[in-house]
Design a protein around this motif. Structure first.
Motif, PDB file in Angstrom:
ATOM      1  N   GLY A  87       0.811  -1.203   0.000  1.00 15.03           N
ATOM      2  CA  GLY A  87       0.000   0.000   0.000  1.00 15.03           C
ATOM      3  C   GLY A  87       0.844   1.253   0.000  1.00 15.03           C
ATOM      4  O   GLY A  87       1.888   1.316   0.623  1.00 15.03           O
ATOM      5  N   VAL A  88       0.371   2.266  -0.686  1.00 15.34           N
ATOM      6  CA  VAL A  88       1.159   3.480  -0.851  1.00 15.34           C
ATOM      7  C   VAL A  88       1.196   4.319   0.428  1.00 15.34           C
ATOM      8  O   VAL A  88       2.009   5.226   0.546  1.00 15.34           O
ATOM      9  CB  VAL A  88       0.610   4.325  -2.015  1.00 15.34           C
ATOM     10  N   THR A  89       0.342   4.039   1.385  1.00 19.12           N
ATOM     11  CA  THR A  89       0.326   4.832   2.608  1.00 19.12           C
ATOM     12  C   THR A  89       0.725   4.004   3.821  1.00 19.12           C
ATOM     13  O   THR A  89       0.328   4.293   4.946  1.00 19.12           O
ATOM     14  CB  THR A  89      -1.075   5.429   2.843  1.00 19.12           C
ATOM     15  N   VAL A  90       1.525   2.956   3.601  1.00 17.10           N
ATOM     16  CA  VAL A  90       1.958   2.110   4.704  1.00 17.10           C
ATOM     17  C   VAL A  90       2.849   2.910   5.642  1.00 17.10           C
ATOM     18  O   VAL A  90       3.531   3.861   5.228  1.00 17.10           O
ATOM     19  CB  VAL A  90       2.694   0.870   4.160  1.00 17.10           C
ATOM     20  N   GLY A  91       2.843   2.561   6.918  1.00 21.28           N
ATOM     21  CA  GLY A  91       3.641   3.261   7.907  1.00 21.28           C
ATOM     22  C   GLY A  91       5.057   2.713   7.995  1.00 21.28           C
ATOM     23  O   GLY A  91       5.828   2.790   7.046  1.00 21.28           O
ATOM     24  N   SER A  92       5.413   2.114   9.146  1.00 19.42           N
ATOM     25  CA  SER A  92       6.779   1.636   9.333  1.00 19.42           C
ATOM     26  C   SER A  92       6.796   0.388  10.188  1.00 19.42           C
ATOM     27  O   SER A  92       5.836   0.078  10.900  1.00 19.42           O
ATOM     28  CB  SER A  92       7.646   2.718   9.990  1.00 19.42           C
ATOM     29  N   LEU A  93       7.914  -0.335  10.107  1.00 15.97           N
ATOM     30  CA  LEU A  93       8.155  -1.503  10.944  1.00 15.97           C
ATOM     31  C   LEU A  93       9.533  -1.346  11.562  1.00 15.97           C
ATOM     32  O   LEU A  93      10.497  -1.021  10.865  1.00 15.97           O
ATOM     33  CB  LEU A  93       8.086  -2.788  10.117  1.00 15.97           C
ATOM     34  N   GLN A  94       9.637  -1.546  12.873  1.00 15.94           N
ATOM     35  CA  GLN A  94      10.895  -1.393  13.588  1.00 15.94           C
ATOM     36  C   GLN A  94      11.192  -2.643  14.397  1.00 15.94           C
ATOM     37  O   GLN A  94      10.285  -3.333  14.860  1.00 15.94           O
ATOM     38  CB  GLN A  94      10.855  -0.185  14.532  1.00 15.94           C
ATOM     39  N   VAL A  95      12.485  -2.951  14.553  1.00 15.91           N
ATOM     40  CA  VAL A  95      12.951  -3.998  15.452  1.00 15.91           C
ATOM     41  C   VAL A  95      13.754  -3.314  16.552  1.00 15.91           C
ATOM     42  O   VAL A  95      14.681  -2.556  16.270  1.00 15.91           O
ATOM     43  CB  VAL A  95      13.828  -5.028  14.722  1.00 15.91           C
ATOM     44  N   LEU A  96      13.375  -3.554  17.807  1.00 15.73           N
ATOM     45  CA  LEU A  96      14.023  -2.929  18.941  1.00 15.73           C
ATOM     46  C   LEU A  96      14.496  -3.983  19.937  1.00 15.73           C
ATOM     47  O   LEU A  96      13.944  -5.089  19.983  1.00 15.73           O
ATOM     48  CB  LEU A  96      13.085  -1.947  19.659  1.00 15.73           C
ATOM     49  N   SER A  97      15.503  -3.657  20.727  1.00 16.10           N
ATOM     50  CA  SER A  97      15.916  -4.517  21.826  1.00 16.10           C
ATOM     51  C   SER A  97      15.593  -3.820  23.138  1.00 16.10           C
ATOM     52  O   SER A  97      15.689  -2.596  23.243  1.00 16.10           O
ATOM     53  CB  SER A  97      17.423  -4.812  21.755  1.00 16.10           C
ATOM     54  N   LYS A  98      15.201  -4.607  24.130  1.00 14.68           N
ATOM     55  CA  LYS A  98      14.823  -4.045  25.426  1.00 14.68           C
ATOM     56  C   LYS A  98      15.576  -4.778  26.527  1.00 14.68           C
ATOM     57  O   LYS A  98      15.542  -6.005  26.614  1.00 14.68           O
ATOM     58  CB  LYS A  98      13.310  -4.173  25.641  1.00 14.68           C
ATOM     59  N   LYS A  99      16.300  -4.013  27.336  1.00 16.15           N
ATOM     60  CA  LYS A  99      17.053  -4.590  28.453  1.00 16.15           C
ATOM     61  C   LYS A  99      17.009  -3.616  29.622  1.00 16.15           C
ATOM     62  O   LYS A  99      17.331  -2.441  29.465  1.00 16.15           O
ATOM     63  CB  LYS A  99      18.499  -4.867  28.047  1.00 16.15           C
ATOM     64  N   ASP A 100      16.597  -4.105  30.778  1.00 13.56           N
ATOM     65  CA  ASP A 100      16.503  -3.280  31.985  1.00 13.56           C
ATOM     66  C   ASP A 100      15.679  -2.014  31.728  1.00 13.56           C
ATOM     67  O   ASP A 100      16.053  -0.905  32.125  1.00 13.56           O
ATOM     68  CB  ASP A 100      17.897  -2.894  32.491  1.00 13.56           C
ATOM     69  N   ASN A 101      14.557  -2.193  31.016  1.00  9.03           N
ATOM     70  CA  ASN A 101      13.626  -1.088  30.701  1.00  9.03           C
ATOM     71  C   ASN A 101      14.236  -0.024  29.798  1.00  9.03           C
ATOM     72  O   ASN A 101      13.679   1.073  29.672  1.00  9.03           O
ATOM     73  CB  ASN A 101      13.110  -0.442  31.991  1.00  9.03           C
ATOM     74  N   VAL A 102      15.364  -0.318  29.175  1.00  9.94           N
ATOM     75  CA  VAL A 102      15.971   0.576  28.192  1.00  9.94           C
ATOM     76  C   VAL A 102      15.763  -0.024  26.807  1.00  9.94           C
ATOM     77  O   VAL A 102      16.144  -1.174  26.561  1.00  9.94           O
ATOM     78  CB  VAL A 102      17.472   0.780  28.458  1.00  9.94           C
ATOM     79  N   THR A 103      15.136   0.734  25.911  1.00 10.58           N
ATOM     80  CA  THR A 103      14.826   0.242  24.569  1.00 10.58           C
ATOM     81  C   THR A 103      15.711   0.923  23.548  1.00 10.58           C
ATOM     82  O   THR A 103      15.867   2.150  23.566  1.00 10.58           O
ATOM     83  CB  THR A 103      13.341   0.506  24.226  1.00 10.58           C
ATOM     84  N   SER A 104      16.316   0.139  22.655  1.00 10.47           N
ATOM     85  CA  SER A 104      17.191   0.669  21.607  1.00 10.47           C
ATOM     86  C   SER A 104      16.691   0.180  20.253  1.00 10.47           C
ATOM     87  O   SER A 104      16.318  -0.992  20.102  1.00 10.47           O
ATOM     88  CB  SER A 104      18.639   0.211  21.813  1.00 10.47           C
TER      89      SER A 104
END
Length: 208
Positions: free
Chosen positions: A16-33
């Motif tokens: 679709g031409v109006t698709v948003g985004s997809l992200q991969v994040l890591s979470k450790k000790d409540n810190v997300t990167s």
């Protein structure tokens, strides 16, 4: 966990031409990167993406999808797998001539020395002393090191500054620190862009 790679497998099918985004994040000790991100239309076929994790322990992986501005956009994820995620065994065996003995007595192949990856799990394979003879080695965290911009090219490579968030197709995280505060060099795409223009950067003279 001595996990070097995560394969979201056939990860990202966005339609679709109006698709948003997809992200991969890591979470450790409540810190997300943020580790990886894809924005915008990617076609209707599956894409396999490899996300580098490095040596980590006690972390969670998070997939974050953001909606676009209308219903004309889908995001799909399938076949997630992890590679080399196993306990790092510490052995008292004698390392071979083709191996490097880490400070924690673990043996790694010498080809993994000074590759910006903490293969020993104690970083003894990436110390300044061990890597001092690696001519041209640069992580671009502070500057271009001994690499030089070509004065006769059409434009320059850019050093990504941590205060500037990645946009578009730029990596969401660098390879060294593996989060959004890290630095790297990249070519900035401008619209409109002149075709066939070149940016060149050169290493110092490498000799043995």
């Amino acid at each position: 966990m001595h996990g070097t790679k995560m394969y979201p497998g056939v990860l990202d099918s966005e339609n679709g031409v109006t698709v948003g985004s997809l992200q991969v994040l890591s979470k450790k000790d409540n810190v997300t990167s943020k580790l990886w991100a894809q924005i915008g239309q990617q076609g209707t076929w599956w894409k396999k993406v490899e996300v580098f994790l490095g040596v980590q322990s006690h972390i969670q992986i998070v997939f974050r999808a953001k909606c676009g501005i209308s219903y004309m956009g889908d995001v799909a994820v399938d076949d997630i797998s992890f590679q080399d995620c196993s306990p790092l065994l510490i052995s008292d065996r004698k390392c071979t001539a083709q191996e490097f003995r880490c400070a924690n007595k673990h043996c790694i192949v010498k080809d993994k020395l000074c590759d910006f990856v903490n293969d020993c799990a104690d970083n003894s394979d990436e110390t300044a002393f061990i890597c001092s003879t690696s001519n041209g080695r640069c992580d671009f965290e502070f500057d271009l090191c001994s690499w030089e911009q070509d004065q006769d090219d059409d434009f320059d490579w850019n050093l990504k500054v941590s205060s500037i968030p990645a946009v578009g197709m730029e990596p969401a995280a660098d390879h060294t620190i593996r989060n959004s505060s890290g630095h790297y060099i990249f070519i900035k795409s401008w619209i409109p862009q002149q075709p066939m223009i070149a940016a060149r950067i050169s290493s110092p003279v490498i000799s043995r």
